[in-house]
Enzyme design. Structure first.
Site, short mmCIF file in Angstrom:
data_model
loop_
_atom_site.label_atom_id
_atom_site.label_comp_id
_atom_site.label_asym_id
_atom_site.label_seq_id
_atom_site.Cartn_x
_atom_site.Cartn_y
_atom_site.Cartn_z
N HIS A 184 4.11 -4.46 11.57
CA HIS A 184 3.15 -3.36 11.50
C HIS A 184 3.48 -2.39 10.37
O HIS A 184 2.85 -1.34 10.24
CB HIS A 184 3.19 -2.63 12.86
CG HIS A 184 2.02 -1.75 13.12
ND1 HIS A 184 2.14 -0.41 13.39
CD2 HIS A 184 0.69 -2.02 13.15
CE1 HIS A 184 0.95 0.12 13.59
NE2 HIS A 184 0.06 -0.83 13.45
N LYS B 155 3.87 -0.59 6.68
CA LYS B 155 3.07 -0.40 5.46
C LYS B 155 3.98 0.21 4.41
O LYS B 155 4.34 1.40 4.49
CB LYS B 155 1.87 0.53 5.71
CG LYS B 155 0.85 -0.02 6.70
CD LYS B 155 1.08 0.49 8.08
CE LYS B 155 -0.01 0.04 9.04
NZ LYS B 155 0.33 0.32 10.45
N ASP C 269 9.00 -0.22 -8.94
CA ASP C 269 10.15 -0.04 -9.85
C ASP C 269 11.30 0.75 -9.23
O ASP C 269 12.11 1.33 -9.96
CB ASP C 269 9.70 0.65 -11.14
CG ASP C 269 8.78 -0.21 -11.99
OD1 ASP C 269 8.78 -1.44 -11.78
OD2 ASP C 269 8.06 0.35 -12.84
N HIS D 111 -5.69 8.29 13.05
CA HIS D 111 -4.76 7.16 13.01
C HIS D 111 -3.35 7.59 12.59
O HIS D 111 -2.45 6.77 12.50
CB HIS D 111 -5.30 6.10 12.05
CG HIS D 111 -4.67 4.75 12.19
ND1 HIS D 111 -3.89 4.18 11.21
CD2 HIS D 111 -4.72 3.84 13.20
CE1 HIS D 111 -3.48 2.99 11.60
NE2 HIS D 111 -3.96 2.74 12.80
N LYS E 89 0.44 9.03 12.71
CA LYS E 89 1.43 8.71 13.74
C LYS E 89 2.71 9.49 13.45
O LYS E 89 3.37 9.22 12.44
CB LYS E 89 1.75 7.22 13.72
CG LYS E 89 0.53 6.32 13.64
CD LYS E 89 0.90 5.00 12.97
CE LYS E 89 -0.33 4.17 12.67
NZ LYS E 89 -1.07 3.77 13.84
N ASP F 241 9.48 22.28 15.71
CA ASP F 241 9.88 23.62 15.29
C ASP F 241 9.70 23.88 13.79
O ASP F 241 10.42 24.71 13.21
CB ASP F 241 11.35 23.88 15.66
CG ASP F 241 11.56 23.94 17.16
OD1 ASP F 241 10.59 24.24 17.89
OD2 ASP F 241 12.69 23.69 17.61
#
Length: 490
Positions: free
Chosen positions: A229, A231, A236, A408, A410, A415
């Site tokens: 899952h 991404k 470089d 979407h 996450k 604080d």
């Protein structure tokens, strides 16, 4: 032919005639041969009771992990022999207590936990840009890709053959023609809509591709667990991207179903990029059996950032680990918060410990704010989410549904001092069953920026008050109960 039908009839008669004993055998397998959370075991047994035999078929597709250690044995070995990480770990551990802690403050224990359990080296020279909408994120990504000189590493759970990837693909083909090494790693389930012929054409144009955990029967996917899952983009070793956006037109707001897509993605410059690079390399090595760790040119040190000076760690989790690293970081931020907690997640199915930690925080006077979507992309998951949200609403938490499209993003903030954002949802699947990657950022400046973004999102939200939740229709109550019962399986 008549003999064949007779044989099939006899087989079915035998199968259903001994259904009780088949269920007993399947139950024994679930209880004694799999190390699962007791709640998950009871949920599977309940499903087996109500849907005999077919329930076990669901278990084979969704729940079984008999071959998990074998599947990821090589990958786990690679994770533990990486000498580059070991050297950095030794340097960080040699610090004296309290030395150069700066903004880490009382979070040094979390830094050491991540270091000890997953080799997550702390870097302190990072510039971080935060993207919350797809057009800005992908415009920046494409411009960075155009400037690549040595290599481009791209890893996404979902890559769709549509207008967005066509733009990215054209740049990748151009860079490959210039001699830049281009690697694209995709998940077998997430990219099931893209044909093998398409990837073959990309390879013919100089782009190296690899599929993580491909299906065993042609394009038929029987397993939805153990998906990659993550991404990640690394260019470089100077620029890295991590967050919630996949590659598809819906992520730039071109889907009629979802409308505006609200997500969170980080662009990183600095030594933190190396954490993303090592994760990509280990995943690529597993998918291809090609050891990129033997390529020193791919392990050059990133140039330090010159603007923010953010301290951060790249943490990962997955079924190849015995520790739920990202879940534990979410948990630690919740338990260490003194004033306020902010959570954004499209799916909220916490385990009992996380749920109780949030309830204790609320009842201790800590301001707990949770934002979820207003619409489901996976109905069963959504109504289970709404059920758990109800527990927190009734305890006094501030819970909201994002009304301006689909949420979407996450992550967790505590604080206005530290945040943990990336690919992991606040659910059991992300905690234990999928391969995930998050960035833990110890920076008051960036945490305050993330908090401002959350508060700006509130302008597009509807609060789920106690009255709103208590007055929900009977049909929603039924959906919640059924889906919550199945939540250990989702």
């Amino acid at each position: 032919m008549e003999n064949l039908w007779e044989f099939a009839g006899t087989a079915l008669e035998f199968l259903f005639g001994h259904l009780f004993w088949w269920n007993i055998i399947f139950a024994v397998i679930i209880v004694f041969f799999q190390r699962k959370d007791p709640k998950s075991v009871w949920a599977w047994l309940l499903l087996l009771f109500f849907i005999p035999f077919l329930g076990f078929v669901f278990y084979l597709v969704l729940g079984v992990d008999m071959h998990k250690r074998k599947m990821f044995q090589i990958k786990e070995l690679e994770d533990h022999v990486n000498e580059a990480i070991r050297r950095q770990e030794s340097r960080l551990k040699s610090r004296k207590p309290g030395e150069d802690s700066g903004e880490l403050g009382e979070y040094m224990d979390l830094v050491m936990y991540n270091l000890e359990t997953s080799d997550a080296v702390l870097s302190d020279d990072n510039d971080i840009d935060i993207f919350t909408e797809g057009n800005g994120k992908f415009e920046a990504l494409i411009e960075d890709l155009k400037k690549a000189r040595h290599f481009i590493h791209i890893q996404y759970y979902i890559i769709k053959n549509d207008v967005l990837f066509n733009r990215i693909k054209d740049v990748l083909i151009e860079k490959a023609a210039q001699g830049v090494e281009v690697r694209v790693l995709y998940d077998g389930m997430g990219c099931r809509s893209v044909s093998s012929r398409y990837w073959k054409k990309l390879r013919a144009q100089g782009i190296m591709t690899a599929e993580f955990f491909p299906p065993g029967l042609g394009r038929l996917h029987l397993r939805i667990n153990y998906r990659n899952h993550r991404k990640i983009v690394v260019i470089d070793n100077q620029i890295g991207y991590v967050g919630g956006f996949n590659i598809g037109k819906e992520y730039i707001g071109l889907s009629e179903r979802f409308g505006h897509w609200r997500d969170t993605h980080l662009r990183i410059r600095g030594s933190g990029v190396m954490g993303l690079q090592l994760r990509f390399i280990l995943d690529w090595n597993y998918a291809t059996r090609e050891n990129l760790l033997q390529r020193p040119a791919l392990l050059i040190n990133p140039t330090p950032g010159s603007r923010d000076g953010c301290k951060m760690q790249i943490i990962t989790s997955g079924p190849d680990n015995t520790i739920d690293q990202i879940r534990d970081n979410y948990m630690r931020l919740i338990t260490k918060a003194k004033e306020r907690i902010y959570i954004q997640t499209p799916y909220f199915i916490p385990d009992e410990a996380v749920l109780q930690a949030l309830l204790i925080a609320v009842r201790s006077g800590i301001e707990v704010n949770i934002m979820i979507p207003c619409k489901p992309d996976h109905p069963f998951v959504y109504w289970a989410t709404y059920s758990y949200i109800g527990d927190l609403v009734m305890a006094g938490a501030n819970c909201y549904t994002y009304e301006n499209g689909f949420l979407h993003g996450k992550g967790v903030m505590a604080d206005a001092e530290v945040f943990c954002y990336g690919t992991a949802n606040m659910d059991i699947r992300s905690f234990s069953l999928n391969f995930e990657v998050n960035a833990v950022v110890y920076s008051k400046k960036k945490a305050q920026e993330m908090e401002r973004i959350f508060k700006e999102d509130l302008k597009c939200c509807r609060q789920i008050t106690k009255d709103v939740y208590a007055s929900r229709p009977l049909i929603i109550r039924l959906k919640e109960q059924v889906c919550r019962l199945l939540s250990p399986l989702l």
